[in-house]
Design a protein around this motif. Structure first.
Motif, PDB file in Angstrom:
ATOM      1  N   LEU A   1       0.828  -1.204   0.000  1.00 55.45           N
ATOM      2  CA  LEU A   1       0.000   0.000   0.000  1.00 55.45           C
ATOM      3  C   LEU A   1       0.866   1.260   0.000  1.00 55.45           C
ATOM      4  CD1 LEU A   1      -2.795  -1.014   2.553  1.00 55.45           C
ATOM      5  CD2 LEU A   1      -3.074  -0.662   0.091  1.00 55.45           C
ATOM      6  N   ALA A   2       1.918   1.245   0.801  1.00 53.59           N
ATOM      7  CA  ALA A   2       2.814   2.405   0.849  1.00 53.59           C
ATOM      8  C   ALA A   2       3.560   2.581  -0.464  1.00 53.59           C
ATOM      9  CB  ALA A   2       3.804   2.243   1.997  1.00 53.59           C
ATOM     10  N   LEU A   3       4.024   1.478  -1.029  1.00 57.63           N
ATOM     11  CA  LEU A   3       4.761   1.530  -2.293  1.00 57.63           C
ATOM     12  C   LEU A   3       3.905   2.102  -3.422  1.00 57.63           C
ATOM     13  CD1 LEU A   3       7.298   0.683  -4.005  1.00 57.63           C
ATOM     14  CD2 LEU A   3       6.128  -1.515  -4.348  1.00 57.63           C
ATOM     15  N   VAL A   4       2.659   1.659  -3.480  1.00 54.64           N
ATOM     16  CA  VAL A   4       1.799   2.019  -4.610  1.00 54.64           C
ATOM     17  C   VAL A   4       1.108   3.364  -4.407  1.00 54.64           C
ATOM     18  CG1 VAL A   4      -0.222   1.305  -5.956  1.00 54.64           C
ATOM     19  CG2 VAL A   4       1.437  -0.407  -5.199  1.00 54.64           C
ATOM     20  N   HIS A   5       0.708   3.684  -3.168  1.00 54.09           N
ATOM     21  CA  HIS A   5      -0.153   4.837  -2.929  1.00 54.09           C
ATOM     22  C   HIS A   5       0.551   6.045  -2.304  1.00 54.09           C
ATOM     23  CE1 HIS A   5      -3.421   2.370  -4.167  1.00 54.09           C
ATOM     24  NE2 HIS A   5      -3.396   1.591  -3.112  1.00 54.09           N
TER      25      HIS A   5
ATOM     26  N   ASN B   1       3.758   5.745   6.905  1.00 54.63           N
ATOM     27  CA  ASN B   1       2.918   6.457   7.862  1.00 54.63           C
ATOM     28  C   ASN B   1       1.916   7.389   7.190  1.00 54.63           C
ATOM     29  OD1 ASN B   1       4.235   5.338  10.195  1.00 54.63           O
ATOM     30  ND2 ASN B   1       5.975   6.692   9.752  1.00 54.63           N
ATOM     31  N   SER B   2       1.741   7.244   5.906  1.00 52.32           N
ATOM     32  CA  SER B   2       0.777   8.072   5.185  1.00 52.32           C
ATOM     33  C   SER B   2      -0.630   7.852   5.749  1.00 52.32           C
ATOM     34  CB  SER B   2       0.802   7.702   3.697  1.00 52.32           C
ATOM     35  OG  SER B   2      -0.361   8.179   3.039  1.00 52.32           O
ATOM     36  N   PRO B   3      -1.397   8.932   6.011  1.00 47.88           N
ATOM     37  CA  PRO B   3      -2.764   8.766   6.520  1.00 47.88           C
ATOM     38  C   PRO B   3      -3.633   7.900   5.612  1.00 47.88           C
ATOM     39  CG  PRO B   3      -2.067  11.042   6.718  1.00 47.88           C
ATOM     40  CD  PRO B   3      -1.005  10.355   5.935  1.00 47.88           C
ATOM     41  N   TRP B   4      -3.449   8.057   4.301  1.00 48.84           N
ATOM     42  CA  TRP B   4      -4.250   7.254   3.366  1.00 48.84           C
ATOM     43  C   TRP B   4      -3.921   5.771   3.526  1.00 48.84           C
ATOM     44  CZ3 TRP B   4      -8.321   6.775   0.470  1.00 48.84           C
ATOM     45  CH2 TRP B   4      -8.362   5.790  -0.528  1.00 48.84           C
TER      46      TRP B   4
END
Length: 534
Positions: free
Chosen positions: A220-224, A230-233
């Motif tokens: 999720l972090a890699l793609v988004h 730690n991204s809120p999304w």
């Protein structure tokens, strides 16, 4: 191994699996009218010109239908393969099977060998066509999901176009190279697909389902969020996935039978009919047999070559007209796109039926190489038929083509998504098989009325979509559940929100993905809008 996180690159590699279907459509469409093919698989002897007549109409229908027949089985099996080994790995398995089938098809010396090779190819296409949309829908952000899954249809159109012009060039060769060269070259994209997938991440939702939470978060972090753990999304999305997985663990006994329980039957029927209707538009069988249609419209030439270039124009239209859907499908929404497409296709099919009914004459004995070419039209009506056929393709390409692949994966909860989409896709291939077999005898026996049948189907699908297909665009997959699972007092829980009251909520979703804070006023206004439409 290094993994690529650009979502557009991920989609571009994955949808090569869709291109395999396109290669098959055009390789069969372009080759069935060539003399080397007709002579290699000749059953009917020779006509007055000394030309080979090729297989009988029913046998040719069987050869064509062998691929969708294998795809039906492959799509059903893909649900089990995908749930056990992962979305990405299941697509890789499909690519290996395609190479094996292509070798057999390329080396075919008789009809049974050709049919077996096409069944194996179909098995591969069934796996890829079912699991590529699942893979992309589970890894893509909601606001881009329609566009990215729609790449599957665009890849199909590119596969059709590229292979058609390979076949067109090969038609000027001599001997069996006319069809063996294209059938051999179609193995190359499958090799590219297998290698490309090695550099792509697995579906984060499948990883979560297997309790591989750190890997799921990393994907999720890699793609988004370009690697920001730690991204809120990312944190919000992971939490939603966790809630769904934990809930589904309490209902962990998953089988195909659950898709037919009262709570799931509504969305199962919607997903299945999305794929069935996409076939009953008549688009794919018209692609298979477009040379028949254009031959009847006066474009026949020596050895069948003269009809190939005009047929190729419709494949160009198919590619170009899919682009608007890729750009704006998420903005348009699913429902309006399907409704407009059904209406326009009904119109152009009716026009073709009327033109053939009024202006055609029965084909003379031995006038054409196939009895499926049962009518002949010349002059202005013939040009109008060709134009109407092009407009039909231009109506399908930005509507039912991409949406039929985008829509089903959005309908189902995580625990059922792999099997549910496999069931929907198998319905596509079952009807593709039936129609591929049906069209040549239909043109031979009921002539222009074949178009009336497909026009009637388009009218029926318009009504069905309007009353039963809800809007799913720009909604997280976990939130789509609320459309079908309405818990308001006095409601029938498994019926949910009426389809015509659902709306596209694109602006709100875009703000969430950009991690923008929605003001209290906006939130209240959004909730009031949702309540008003419910």
């Amino acid at each position: 191994m290094y993994k690529i996180g650009n979502i557009y690159f991920i989609a571009a590699i994955a949808v090569i699996g869709g291109a395999l279907f396109g290669f098959d459509i055009s390789s069969m469409s372009a080759i069935i009218s060539t003399q080397p093919y007709l002579c290699q698989f000749n059953q009917q002897g020779f006509n007055e010109k000394g030309e080979c007549m090729g297989p009988t109409d029913s046998v040719q229908g069987g050869i064509t239908a062998a691929m969708p027949g294998g795809s039906w089985l492959g799509a059903l099996v893909s649900g089990f393969v995908s749930d056990k080994f992962g979305r990405r790995t299941s697509i890789q398995i499909g690519s290996v099977i395609w190479v094996i089938g292509s070798i057999i098809v390329c080396a075919s010396v008789n009809i049974p060998m050709l049919a077996v090779g096409r069944i194996i190819n179909g098995f591969s296409v069934g796996i890829c066509s079912a699991q590529v949309p699942v893979y992309i829908s589970e890894i893509a952000p909601p606001s881009k999901r329609g566009r990215l899954v729609g790449f599957q249809q665009w890849a199909i159109t590119w596969g059709i176009l590229i292979m058609f012009f390979i076949c067109y060039g090969a038609s000027y060769l001599t001997g069996s190279a006319v069809f063996r060269l294209p059938w051999g070259l179609q193995a190359i994209p499958a090799v590219m697909l297998f290698l490309g997938l090695c550099f792509l991440p697995e579906s984060p939702r499948w990883l979560a389902k297997k309790d591989r939470w750190e890997e799921a978060k990393s994907v999720l972090a890699l793609v988004h969020s370009k690697g920001d753990m730690n991204s809120p999304w990312v944190l919000r999305e992971l939490e939603e996935i966790r809630e769904v997985v934990e809930f589904e663990r309490l209902n962990s006994d998953v089988s195909y039978f659950e898709l037919f329980t009262p709570k799931m039957l509504n969305r199962t029927s919607i997903g299945v009919f999305t794929q069935i209707w996409s076939q009953l538009t008549g688009m794919n069988v018209m692609m298979y047999y477009i040379t028949y249609v254009f031959t009847m419209a006066g474009l026949a030439g020596d050895g069948g070559n003269a009809v190939l270039l005009p047929s190729g124009i419709q494949f160009v239209i198919n590619v170009v007209m899919t682009v608007p859907a890729l750009l704006w499908m998420d903005r348009w929404g699913r429902r309006p796109t399907l409704l407009v497409g059904a209406l326009l296709m009904c119109l152009w099919l009716s026009v073709n039926a009327g033109l053939f009914a009024v202006y055609s004459r029965p084909a003379r004995p031995m006038e054409f190489t196939s009895t499926a070419e049962s009518m002949a039209v010349t002059g202005a009506p013939a040009k109008a038929i060709i134009a109407s056929t092009y407009l039909f393709v231009a109506s399908y390409a930005p509507t039912w083509g991409p949406v039929s692949w985008t829509y089903p994966p959005e309908l189902y909860p995580l625990r059922l998504r792999g099997k549910a989409v496999a069931l929907c896709t198998s319905s596509n291939w079952a009807f593709n098989f039936a129609l591929a077999y049906f069209v040549p005898p239909a043109f031979a026996s009921i002539t222009w009325r074949t178009y009336v049948i497909f026009a009637t189907f388009c009218a029926a699908m318009f009504i069905h979509v309007f009353f039963f297909f809800p809007e799913t665009a720009n909604k997280p997959l976990e939130e789509v559940e609320e459309i079908f699972d309405d818990s308001k007092p006095g409601s029938i829980k498994w019926i949910g929100t009426p389809a015509w009251k659902t709306r596209n909520t694109r602006n709100t979703m875009l703000k969430q993905e950009r991690n923008e804070i929605i003001s209290p006023e906006e939130k209240i206004g959004f909730e009031q809008k949702e309540n008003a439409t419910a």
